[in-house]
Design an enzyme around this catalytic site. Structure first.
Site, PDB file in Angstrom:
ATOM      1  N   GLU A  57       0.827  -1.198   0.000  1.00  0.00           N
ATOM      2  CA  GLU A  57       0.000   0.000   0.000  1.00  0.00           C
ATOM      3  C   GLU A  57       0.861   1.248   0.000  1.00  0.00           C
ATOM      4  O   GLU A  57       1.926   1.272   0.601  1.00  0.00           O
ATOM      5  CB  GLU A  57      -0.865   0.020   1.260  1.00  0.00           C
ATOM      6  CG  GLU A  57      -1.801  -1.153   1.322  1.00  0.00           C
ATOM      7  CD  GLU A  57      -2.517  -1.239   2.645  1.00  0.00           C
ATOM      8  OE1 GLU A  57      -2.396  -0.317   3.462  1.00  0.00           O
ATOM      9  OE2 GLU A  57      -3.200  -2.236   2.838  1.00  0.00           O
ATOM     10  N   CYS A 114      -1.829   1.852   7.245  1.00  0.00           N
ATOM     11  CA  CYS A 114      -1.223   0.909   6.322  1.00  0.00           C
ATOM     12  C   CYS A 114      -1.444  -0.525   6.781  1.00  0.00           C
ATOM     13  O   CYS A 114      -1.451  -0.822   7.947  1.00  0.00           O
ATOM     14  CB  CYS A 114       0.243   1.236   6.142  1.00  0.00           C
ATOM     15  SG  CYS A 114       0.424   2.423   4.820  1.00  0.00           S
TER      16      CYS A 114
END
Ligand code: SAH
Ligand code: SF4
Length: 339
Positions: free
Chosen positions: A85, A333
């Protein structure tokens, strides 16, 4: 972008030496996303490059944009199928900050962290790390914006992948590549003294953030297993050495967890730790709203966070509450890749 491969192709095509500089400038500094758009290259060369190598080392799997447009998250699929990500946020209008990953998953196993739940899969290469920045530069170009800052606060522990992370820092700050100023970059660690020492040595101008979160060893070890090896005393020494070498401010990250680390005793522990270092003016506390993942933790209320901040301020600690961003796009995240 794979520079070695690019060089090999240019050699095979008998291109002059300056060609690589032209391409580097177009890709890294102008944010051009495709070789076919580099107008200074011949049509033939553009076609060869298009066919032989992709610019980025991943495919974009999903992009989520918050309603106000101030936070964007990309789920990126690497060539081996692993997912990482990368996040882009605007803490202030027009100021864009990229939050990048350095590992697939993370071995540190912090209890409150979605990436910690995934566990460690593999290190990213320097190319995979800097390509996240390329991706955001390309994205910002479409809206005529520029990237202002970079934080290594995505998936992974930077000091567990120092070889590739330090290479990525060299590339980001290289005037012939990205040319980004060291002081616009921050590296965040869960607290590994050897890593902090290497940062001071190799990148004294890059900002250091320490994910502190708990002012007592008992609480810190319960939520962050790394603290059993590197406890608060060893972090204190690491920070003192860091200050002696760099004289640079360090950011202590403090994620506010309801009923876990947000009462006055917790604040006292944090204050005691900061005072014990003896450099009050070189430590800045960032209070962070917890993005709830599906763990047992909840974010402290806004009121509680303000009380905590005021108490630190009364004790002459420099502190800010970091604006909450990205909650609706699951900005923490590991929240997307872990699904
Ligand atoms: N591994 C490094 C860098 C990545 S984590 C580190 O731990 O510092 C970046 C920051 O996000 C850390 O301070 C981490 O503790 C924090 N964090 C993790 N999960 C979070 C969540 N769900 N909400 C808010 N912050 C979180
Ligand atoms: Fe790893 Fe940082 Fe998450 Fe801890 S908080 S598990 S060190 S990514």
């Amino acid at each position: 972008m794979n520079l070695q491969k690019l060089e090999t192709i240019l050699q095979a095509q008998n291109q002059p030496k300056f060609r690589i500089q032209q391409i580097k400038k177009a890709i890294y500094q102008e944010g051009i996303s495709s070789f076919s758009d580099i107008s200074t290259l011949s049509k033939d060369l553009r076609e060869v490059l298009e066919k032989e190598m992709p610019v980025l080392s991943f495919e974009v799997q999903q992009v989520l944009i918050s309603k106000d447009g101030q936070s964007i998250k990309a789920l990126l699929k690497l060539r081996d199928g692993n997912l990482i990500e990368a996040v882009l946020i605007a803490p202030k209008p027009g100021i864009w900050s990229a939050c990048i990953s350095c590992q697939v998953g993370c071995a540190m196993g912090c209890k409150f962290c979605a990436t910690g739940k995934i566990g460690f899969k593999r290190n990213l290469t320097a190319e995979e790390i800097t390509d996240q920045i390329l991706f955001w530069i390309q994205h910002l170009k479409t809206t005529n914006h520029k990237l202002s800052t970079i934080v290594y606060m995505g998936m992974g522990e930077p000091f567990s992948n120092w070889e590739q992370v330090s290479q990525s820092l060299r590339d980001l700050t290289d005037p012939n590549l990205f040319g980004i100023g060291s002081r616009s970059i921050s590296v965040s660690t869960s607290g590994i003294p050897e890593g902090i020492e290497k940062m001071a040595q190799e990148f004294p101008q890059v900002n250091l953030a320490l994910s502190f979160h708990f002012g007592s060893n008992e609480k810190r070890s319960a939520a962050m297993p790394i603290n059993r090896k590197n406890n608060l005393e060893s972090l204190k020494v690491a920070l003192q050495n860091y200050f002696a070498k760099t004289k640079r401010k360090v950011f202590l990250e403090y994620v506010m967890l309801a009923g876990v680390n947000d009462d006055s005793k917790d604040a006292d522990n944090l204050i005691d730790f900061i005072r014990s270092i003896g450099k009050l003016q070189l430590l800045h506390v960032n209070l962070i709203r917890y993005n709830s993942t599906d763990s047992q933790f909840k974010s402290s209320s806004k009121e509680r966070t303000i009380l905590f901040r005021d108490y630190l301020e009364k004790n002459r600690i420099e502190v800010t509450i970091r604006k909450s961003l990205g909650e609706e796009i699951q900005g923490a995240c590991g929240q997307l890749a872990g699904k």
